[in-house]
Scaffold this active site. Structure first.
Site, PDB file in Angstrom:
ATOM      1  N   CYS A 199       6.240  55.999  23.605  1.00 11.18           N
ATOM      2  CA  CYS A 199       4.962  56.421  24.180  1.00 11.18           C
ATOM      3  C   CYS A 199       4.689  57.912  23.928  1.00 11.18           C
ATOM      4  O   CYS A 199       4.352  58.276  22.813  1.00 11.18           O
ATOM      5  CB  CYS A 199       4.911  56.027  25.653  1.00 11.18           C
ATOM      6  SG  CYS A 199       3.238  55.926  26.265  1.00 11.18           S
ATOM      7  N   HIS A 219       6.980  50.920  26.554  1.00 12.95           N
ATOM      8  CA  HIS A 219       8.182  51.436  27.211  1.00 12.95           C
ATOM      9  C   HIS A 219       9.276  50.379  27.349  1.00 12.95           C
ATOM     10  O   HIS A 219       9.398  49.783  28.431  1.00 12.95           O
ATOM     11  CB  HIS A 219       7.831  51.900  28.631  1.00 12.95           C
ATOM     12  CG  HIS A 219       6.944  53.089  28.689  1.00 12.95           C
ATOM     13  ND1 HIS A 219       7.418  54.379  28.731  1.00 12.95           N
ATOM     14  CD2 HIS A 219       5.606  53.190  28.725  1.00 12.95           C
ATOM     15  CE1 HIS A 219       6.415  55.221  28.788  1.00 12.95           C
ATOM     16  NE2 HIS A 219       5.301  54.521  28.787  1.00 12.95           N
ATOM     17  N   GLU A 276      12.234  50.890  27.921  1.00 13.79           N
ATOM     18  CA  GLU A 276      13.182  51.372  28.951  1.00 13.79           C
ATOM     19  C   GLU A 276      12.728  51.006  30.361  1.00 13.79           C
ATOM     20  O   GLU A 276      13.493  51.160  31.309  1.00 13.79           O
ATOM     21  CB  GLU A 276      13.387  52.889  28.812  1.00 13.79           C
ATOM     22  CG  GLU A 276      12.270  53.772  29.326  1.00 13.79           C
ATOM     23  CD  GLU A 276      11.054  53.876  28.397  1.00 13.79           C
ATOM     24  OE1 GLU A 276      10.965  53.103  27.422  1.00 13.79           O
ATOM     25  OE2 GLU A 276      10.178  54.720  28.674  1.00 13.79           O
TER      26      GLU A 276
HETATM   27  N1  GLN Z   1      -0.774  59.200  27.885  1.00 16.58           N
HETATM   28  C1  GLN Z   1       0.443  59.914  27.655  1.00 16.58           C
HETATM   29  C2  GLN Z   1       0.258  61.043  26.649  1.00 16.58           C
HETATM   30  O1  GLN Z   1      -0.754  61.106  26.012  1.00 16.58           O
HETATM   31  C3  GLN Z   1       1.532  58.998  27.164  1.00 16.58           C
HETATM   32  C4  GLN Z   1       1.784  57.965  28.224  1.00 16.58           C
HETATM   33  C5  GLN Z   1       3.198  57.542  28.364  1.00 16.58           C
HETATM   34  O2  GLN Z   1       4.138  58.150  27.838  1.00 16.58           O
HETATM   35  N2  GLN Z   1       3.367  56.515  29.146  1.00 16.58           N
HETATM   36  O3  GLN Z   1       1.115  61.857  26.507  1.00 16.58           O
END
Ligand code: GLN
Length: 187
Positions: free
Chosen positions: A78, A168, A170
């Protein structure tokens, strides 16, 4: 030894996954923690802008970028995918910029702020993916290989020793993608 970046976000959850798999982890918060005994590193989910700034402030950005370019295996989830991307389509920042993809941040809009979907992941099978204000990959360079897509958008890629997911793994109790990383990417 897996170095898990612990500047911000869901780093503890990664450590728990690797513990289950019997791989020792150490947390990286400062430059001095980024030692050369690391076999791989993990960039967790969270807020990429906060993490990117902290990496810079700690003097870690260039070190980490060079280490990845030198072949250090990395797994980003992410926000970690956002830190690794060469280009962000809706943000002028480039953080580490080692992964040849264009990523869109917060790509699913407000209604789909977070959701769960079972998606086929190459080399792993169907996986219960948890998305939280997730990005997706809009375009890939020739070296980047798609491992998973959802709704026509790429959500997991591998480029040699770099693995990144928009979701994710994890935050589930399914260790198969972490296991894939240890088996296929960490030498
Ligand atoms: N929206 C977050 C970002 O732009 C990422 C979201 C996440 O890691 N769950 O950094």
């Amino acid at each position: 030894m897996i170095g898990v970046f612990a500047l911000q976000g869901a780093f503890l959850e990664h450590e728990k996954m690797f513990e289950k798999l019997g791989a020792p982890c150490k947390e990286i918060r400062r430059r001095a923690h980024f030692t050369d005994d690391l076999d791989a590193i993990v960039l967790p989910g969270g807020e990429s802008t906060v993490q990117g700034k902290l990496l810079r402030e700690e003097g870690l950005s260039e070190l980490v970028k060079e280490a990845i370019e030198g072949g250090l295996p990395v797994f980003g989830t992410c926000a970690g995918l956002i830190l690794l991307a060469k280009t962000l389509s809706n943000d002028e920042n480039v953080w580490l910029g080692t992964l040849d993809v264009t990523v869109k941040r917060n790509a699913y809009g407000r209604q789909l702020g977070s959701f769960r979907a079972d998606i086929p992941f190459e080399g792993v099978g169907d996986f219960p993916a948890v998305f939280i204000r997730a990005p997706y990959v809009g375009a890939l360079g020739p070296e980047a290989h798609v491992l998973a897509s959802y709704g026509g958008k790429v959500v997991a890629v591998r480029q040699g020793h770099m693995l990144a997911t928009a979701f994710h793994p994890e935050l589930t109790d399914d260790v198969r993608i972490h296991e894939y990383f240890l088996r296929e990417i960490v030498p």
